[in-house]
Design a protein around this motif. Sequence first.
Motif, PDB file in Angstrom:
ATOM      1  N   ARG A  10       6.558   3.822  -6.226  1.00 49.52           N
ATOM      2  CA  ARG A  10       5.147   3.405  -6.286  1.00 49.52           C
ATOM      3  C   ARG A  10       5.012   1.895  -6.155  1.00 49.52           C
ATOM      4  O   ARG A  10       4.097   1.400  -5.510  1.00 49.52           O
ATOM      5  CB  ARG A  10       4.500   3.874  -7.593  1.00 49.52           C
ATOM      6  CG  ARG A  10       4.208   5.372  -7.590  1.00 49.52           C
ATOM      7  CD  ARG A  10       3.537   5.773  -8.857  1.00 49.52           C
ATOM      8  NE  ARG A  10       4.423   5.294  -9.949  1.00 49.52           N
ATOM      9  CZ  ARG A  10       4.078   5.205 -11.215  1.00 49.52           C
ATOM     10  NH1 ARG A  10       2.892   5.563 -11.600  1.00 49.52           N
ATOM     11  NH2 ARG A  10       4.910   4.766 -12.126  1.00 49.52           N
ATOM     12  N   GLN A  11       5.927   1.155  -6.753  1.00 44.75           N
ATOM     13  CA  GLN A  11       5.888  -0.303  -6.647  1.00 44.75           C
ATOM     14  C   GLN A  11       6.131  -0.756  -5.202  1.00 44.75           C
ATOM     15  O   GLN A  11       5.472  -1.689  -4.721  1.00 44.75           O
ATOM     16  CB  GLN A  11       6.929  -0.935  -7.581  1.00 44.75           C
ATOM     17  CG  GLN A  11       6.499  -0.920  -9.030  1.00 44.75           C
ATOM     18  CD  GLN A  11       7.545  -1.527  -9.960  1.00 44.75           C
ATOM     19  OE1 GLN A  11       8.739  -1.567  -9.636  1.00 44.75           O
ATOM     20  NE2 GLN A  11       7.095  -2.009 -11.111  1.00 44.75           N
ATOM     21  N   ASP A  16       3.879  -2.731  -0.077  1.00 42.48           N
ATOM     22  CA  ASP A  16       3.585  -2.510   1.349  1.00 42.48           C
ATOM     23  C   ASP A  16       2.082  -2.596   1.620  1.00 42.48           C
ATOM     24  O   ASP A  16       1.644  -3.239   2.584  1.00 42.48           O
ATOM     25  CB  ASP A  16       4.114  -1.149   1.811  1.00 42.48           C
ATOM     26  CG  ASP A  16       5.638  -1.109   1.899  1.00 42.48           C
ATOM     27  OD1 ASP A  16       6.263  -2.193   1.899  1.00 42.48           O
ATOM     28  OD2 ASP A  16       6.184   0.016   1.969  1.00 42.48           O
ATOM     29  N   ILE A  17       1.309  -1.959   0.769  1.00 47.25           N
ATOM     30  CA  ILE A  17      -0.155  -1.966   0.944  1.00 47.25           C
ATOM     31  C   ILE A  17      -0.682  -3.388   0.796  1.00 47.25           C
ATOM     32  O   ILE A  17      -1.528  -3.842   1.589  1.00 47.25           O
ATOM     33  CB  ILE A  17      -0.828  -1.015  -0.066  1.00 47.25           C
ATOM     34  CG1 ILE A  17      -0.497   0.434   0.296  1.00 47.25           C
ATOM     35  CG2 ILE A  17      -2.334  -1.232  -0.097  1.00 47.25           C
ATOM     36  CD1 ILE A  17      -0.922   1.447  -0.753  1.00 47.25           C
ATOM     37  N   GLN A  22      -2.935  -8.259   3.315  1.00 48.88           N
ATOM     38  CA  GLN A  22      -2.848  -9.696   3.597  1.00 48.88           C
ATOM     39  C   GLN A  22      -2.856  -9.949   5.111  1.00 48.88           C
ATOM     40  O   GLN A  22      -3.506 -10.880   5.584  1.00 48.88           O
ATOM     41  CB  GLN A  22      -1.580 -10.294   2.966  1.00 48.88           C
ATOM     42  CG  GLN A  22      -1.642 -10.428   1.458  1.00 48.88           C
ATOM     43  CD  GLN A  22      -2.667 -11.453   1.024  1.00 48.88           C
ATOM     44  OE1 GLN A  22      -2.842 -12.488   1.663  1.00 48.88           O
ATOM     45  NE2 GLN A  22      -3.364 -11.144  -0.072  1.00 48.88           N
ATOM     46  N   ALA A  23      -2.129  -9.124   5.864  1.00 48.28           N
ATOM     47  CA  ALA A  23      -2.087  -9.271   7.327  1.00 48.28           C
ATOM     48  C   ALA A  23      -3.472  -9.036   7.929  1.00 48.28           C
ATOM     49  O   ALA A  23      -3.908  -9.777   8.825  1.00 48.28           O
ATOM     50  CB  ALA A  23      -1.068  -8.306   7.922  1.00 48.28           C
TER      51      ALA A  23
END
Length: 106
Positions: A10-11, A16-17, A22-23
């Motif tokens: 989950r971390q 990743d999310i 941010q991108a």
Amino acid sequence: DHKSLNKEKRQRELLDITMENQAILKRIQARQANYSHEEMERDYFQSEELRQNITRCPPAKPKSPTRDTAGYESDFNTTANDTRKPKGDSPSAHEGKSPEPAKEPA
């Protein structure tokens, strides 16, 4: 004391999310605007001026019909067999005519 078996997974997903977000944010911030706020402001003030002019002046009175068209139906075709009929109870429809007597029912 129970630790979640999926905590690390989950971390990683959260990381990743966050990186994807941010991108996306960087791409959005790098884009140029598709509109000009100066042009929009100019349009607004022009529209506001027109609106003020409309509310200051009362609407124009409609022109009275001309003598040659007064009392006639407006939706006819002008042809050689023109059969204009006076409108119902308009005063010009009865000009120069005497009233016809009422007919008795048969």
